[in-house]
Design a protein around this motif. Structure first.
Motif, short mmCIF file in Angstrom:
data_model
loop_
_atom_site.label_atom_id
_atom_site.label_comp_id
_atom_site.label_asym_id
_atom_site.label_seq_id
_atom_site.Cartn_x
_atom_site.Cartn_y
_atom_site.Cartn_z
N LEU A 74 9.52 -6.11 6.10
CA LEU A 74 8.89 -5.37 7.19
C LEU A 74 9.72 -4.10 7.36
O LEU A 74 10.75 -4.09 8.02
CB LEU A 74 8.88 -6.21 8.46
N ASN A 75 9.27 -3.08 6.70
CA ASN A 75 10.08 -1.86 6.56
C ASN A 75 9.98 -0.94 7.78
O ASN A 75 9.13 -1.12 8.63
CB ASN A 75 9.64 -1.11 5.28
N LYS A 76 10.87 0.03 7.78
CA LYS A 76 10.94 1.06 8.82
C LYS A 76 11.30 0.44 10.17
O LYS A 76 10.78 0.84 11.21
CB LYS A 76 9.63 1.87 8.89
N SER A 77 12.20 -0.54 10.13
CA SER A 77 12.62 -1.20 11.38
C SER A 77 13.34 -0.20 12.29
O SER A 77 13.48 -0.47 13.48
CB SER A 77 13.52 -2.39 11.07
N ASP A 78 13.77 0.93 11.75
CA ASP A 78 14.41 1.94 12.60
C ASP A 78 13.39 2.65 13.50
O ASP A 78 13.74 3.18 14.55
CB ASP A 78 15.15 2.96 11.74
N LEU A 79 12.13 2.61 13.08
CA LEU A 79 11.09 3.28 13.88
C LEU A 79 10.46 2.33 14.90
O LEU A 79 10.48 2.58 16.09
CB LEU A 79 9.97 3.82 12.96
N ALA A 80 9.91 1.24 14.37
CA ALA A 80 9.27 0.27 15.26
C ALA A 80 9.26 -1.06 14.55
O ALA A 80 9.26 -1.10 13.32
CB ALA A 80 7.83 0.70 15.54
N ARG A 116 9.16 6.38 -11.03
CA ARG A 116 9.14 7.81 -11.32
C ARG A 116 7.98 8.41 -10.55
O ARG A 116 6.83 8.13 -10.86
CB ARG A 116 8.91 8.03 -12.80
N ARG A 117 8.28 9.19 -9.60
CA ARG A 117 7.20 9.78 -8.82
C ARG A 117 6.82 11.11 -9.42
O ARG A 117 7.65 11.97 -9.63
CB ARG A 117 7.63 9.97 -7.38
N SER A 118 5.59 11.23 -9.74
CA SER A 118 5.11 12.55 -10.17
C SER A 118 3.72 12.68 -9.62
O SER A 118 3.08 11.68 -9.29
CB SER A 118 5.09 12.64 -11.69
N LEU A 132 13.63 -4.68 7.85
CA LEU A 132 14.55 -3.86 7.07
C LEU A 132 14.25 -2.38 7.29
O LEU A 132 13.12 -2.01 7.64
CB LEU A 132 14.36 -4.24 5.60
N SER A 133 15.27 -1.57 7.11
CA SER A 133 15.03 -0.14 7.09
C SER A 133 15.56 0.41 5.78
O SER A 133 16.76 0.41 5.55
CB SER A 133 15.71 0.56 8.28
N ALA A 134 14.63 0.86 4.95
CA ALA A 134 15.05 1.42 3.66
C ALA A 134 15.82 2.71 3.90
O ALA A 134 16.59 3.15 3.06
CB ALA A 134 13.83 1.67 2.78
N LEU A 135 15.62 3.30 5.08
CA LEU A 135 16.29 4.56 5.40
C LEU A 135 17.76 4.33 5.76
O LEU A 135 18.65 4.99 5.23
CB LEU A 135 15.55 5.24 6.57
N THR A 136 18.00 3.38 6.65
CA THR A 136 19.39 3.15 7.12
C THR A 136 20.10 2.05 6.32
O THR A 136 21.31 1.95 6.36
CB THR A 136 19.40 2.73 8.60
N ARG A 139 0.85 -1.20 0.00
CA ARG A 139 0.00 0.00 0.00
C ARG A 139 0.88 1.25 0.00
O ARG A 139 2.09 1.16 0.28
CB ARG A 139 -0.95 -0.04 1.19
N PRO A 140 0.29 2.40 -0.31
CA PRO A 140 1.08 3.63 -0.39
C PRO A 140 1.82 3.93 0.92
O PRO A 140 1.35 3.55 1.99
CB PRO A 140 0.04 4.71 -0.67
N ASN A 141 2.98 4.56 0.76
CA ASN A 141 3.74 5.07 1.90
C ASN A 141 4.44 4.04 2.78
O ASN A 141 4.94 4.36 3.84
CB ASN A 141 2.86 5.93 2.82
N THR A 142 4.42 2.78 2.34
CA THR A 142 5.12 1.77 3.15
C THR A 142 6.63 1.87 2.92
O THR A 142 7.41 1.35 3.71
CB THR A 142 4.65 0.35 2.80
N GLY A 143 7.03 2.50 1.81
CA GLY A 143 8.46 2.68 1.54
C GLY A 143 8.93 1.94 0.30
O GLY A 143 10.09 1.54 0.22
N LYS A 144 8.05 1.74 -0.68
CA LYS A 144 8.41 0.99 -1.89
C LYS A 144 9.48 1.73 -2.70
O LYS A 144 10.47 1.13 -3.10
CB LYS A 144 7.16 0.74 -2.75
N SER A 145 9.26 3.02 -2.90
CA SER A 145 10.26 3.80 -3.67
C SER A 145 11.59 3.82 -2.93
O SER A 145 12.65 3.68 -3.53
CB SER A 145 9.81 5.23 -3.86
N SER A 146 11.51 3.98 -1.62
CA SER A 146 12.74 4.03 -0.83
C SER A 146 13.48 2.71 -0.94
O SER A 146 14.71 2.67 -1.05
CB SER A 146 12.42 4.31 0.63
N LEU A 147 12.73 1.61 -0.94
CA LEU A 147 13.36 0.29 -1.05
C LEU A 147 14.00 0.12 -2.42
O LEU A 147 15.12 -0.40 -2.54
CB LEU A 147 12.32 -0.81 -0.80
#
Ligand code: GDP
Length: 452
Positions: free
Chosen positions: A335-341, A279-281, A355-359, A228-236
């Motif tokens: 399971l993204n955003k492991s840096d948060l929770a 491509r995000r637009s 996983l953390s797509a951020l770190t 779903r949106p905002n889970t971090g697909k683009s970041s991954l």
């Protein structure tokens, strides 16, 4: 040796430091002698083969560049023929002039893959080795490059060759018995033959399992990052692509442009179509919803489902669709955003990776899971991997023939099995392109003492 001498530019088109024109065939040395004058005042043909010589290139209009030339004498060249490699400066015009000079001196333009084809015809390369040359040139992933290099060294050819000679021995013992029943020949009994065929079948089946990974590292795997949106697909996607971002191709779609991006994950080439917001637009963000993910599921050979914090209704809808499409085994849950929770694990998929797509935490684990799902575990380190569809089809045929031979042994006679073995040999021979019947005949005479 092929009577026609061919020439072509062997380096890519465009400007570069140097360019290489290769001339191969009967008149290669004579042509080199006409277009190249060594600075020493001697003729190029007076030098020993394999010597790098500096000199000046000239054509019908006179001298135009200086560079290096090397002659390789048959059979000690890539093609097995007399070959000249002429190295000039890498300008478009200079290179074209050198090639034209070679044509004026008697060479004709080489066809596609002509040098490699000649190498195969002259017995310098087996078919799988020739394909490996193509693989080296086409390789997008490091792994494909490494495997191609090993296959050029004959890793696959050796394995096939080993199985081939054992099968040929079985065929020859059958035929020797039929053709020379009165001779005292070491015959192979039916149980012995059955056992040997079973061993060979198992080895062929093992080799067949390498095709999945072979395809993944060469042609690539259709993959989709869903969620779903905002889970971090683009970041991954960005995390995976990193510096390894390989090729971006724009394909003209029928209704609108579809963007496909190739990235490498470990040795695997992932063909990602535009689902993760490559491509995000503004107008595309709308499309990154659940509906868009559902569309991708049926098409993909590998799915990466991105989840975060709690598994919600929208996630369940996607998971349900994955299951319905029978793709749960091909799905890796991230399971993204492991840096948060820590995200709740759905407990459905074989791989559920925090996983953390951020770190970048968990990236290695994800790549390992991708490699395993793509069949890396079925391959050894020896590079004996079935990479091309052609090899794969020939191998399938060989497996079917050995199976037939085993069935024939059970219900018919040994000579019926002999025919199937011969077919299996032909199929295996296709992988390497070696002649079949001659070898069986040779094998009879080399392994059995026929005639006194
Ligand atoms: P998409 O809509 O699924 O493609 O999600 P995006 O990749 O655009 O990410 C949505 C938001 O989550 C963005 O603000 C990202 O910066 C953020 N985000 C993505 N991955 C992570 C992560 O691992 N940790 C944190 N803290 N934020 C992340």
């Amino acid at each position: 040796m092929n009577g026609i001498t061919v020439a072509a530019v062997s380096t890519p088109r465009g400007k570069g430091g140097v360019a290489l024109v290769r001339v191969s065939g009967e008149n290669a040395f004579e042509i080199a002698d006409r277009v190249f004058a060594p600075s020493s005042g001697k003729r190029i043909t007076e030098y020993k083969p394999n010597t790098v010589v500096h000199g000046v290139f000239s054509g019908p209009d006179g001298a135009f560049d200086d560079g290096m030339a090397v002659l390789y004498a048959s059979p000690r060249s890539f093609t097995g023929e007399d070959t000249a490699e002429l190295c000039c400066h890498g300008g478009v015009l200079v290179t074209q002039k050198l090639l034209s000079a070679c044509f004026a001196a008697g060479a004709v333009p080489a066809g596609r893959g002509e040098f490699t084809r000649r190498a195969f015809i002259n017995g310098k390369l087996s078919l799988s080795e020739a394909e490996a040359v193509g693989g080296l040139i086409d390789a997008v992933s490091e792994k494909h490059l490494g495997v191609s290099l090993m296959q050029l060294g004959g890793s696959l050819a050796q394995k096939i060759g080993d199985i081939y000679s054992r099968l040929a021995l079985l065929a020859s013992s059958v035929y020797a018995y039929i053709d020379y029943p009165d001779e005292d020949m070491t015959d192979v009994s039916v149980p012995e033959m059955e056992e040997k065929l079973k061993t060979i079948l198992a080895e062929l089946e093992e080799l067949r399992k390498t095709r999945k990974y072979g395809k993944a590292i060469s042609e690539g795997v259709k993959a989709a990052i869903i969620g779903r949106p905002n889970t971090g697909k683009s970041s991954l996607l960005n995390l995976l692509a990193g510096e390894e971002r390989a090729i971006v191709t724009e394909l003209e779609g029928t209704t609108r442009d579809v963007v496909t991006e190739k990235i490498t994950a470990g040795g695997v080439v992932l063909d990602l179509s535009d689902t993760a917001g490559i491509r995000r637009s503004a107008d595309r963000i709308e499309m990154l919803g659940v509906a868009r993910s559902l569309e991708q599921i049926n098409d993909a050979e590998l799915l990466i489902l991105v989840l975060e914090s709690r598994v919600c209704e929208a996630d369940l809808e996607i998971i349900d669709a994955v299951k319905k499409a029978g793709k749960a085994d091909l799905t890796i849950a991230v399971l993204n955003k492991s840096d948060l929770a820590m995200c709740e694990k759905p407990g459905i998929f074989k791989y559920e990776i925090e996983l953390s797509a951020l770190t970048g935490d968990g990236r290695e684990e994800l790549i390992n899971a991708i490699e395993t799902l793509c069949g890396a575990g079925e391959c050894g380190d020896d590079g004996a991997i079935i990479v091309s569809a052609r090899q794969s089809a020939a191998l399938d045929k060989a497996v079917a023939c050995v199976n037939n031979a085993l069935a024939a042994l059970k219900s018919f006679t040994q000579d019926m099995a002999g025919m199937d073995i011969e077919n299996a040999l032909a199929a295996l021979g296709e992988i390497d392109g070696r002649a079949v019947t001659e070898e069986i005949v040779d094998s009879i005479f080399s392994h059995f003492c026929v005639g006194k």
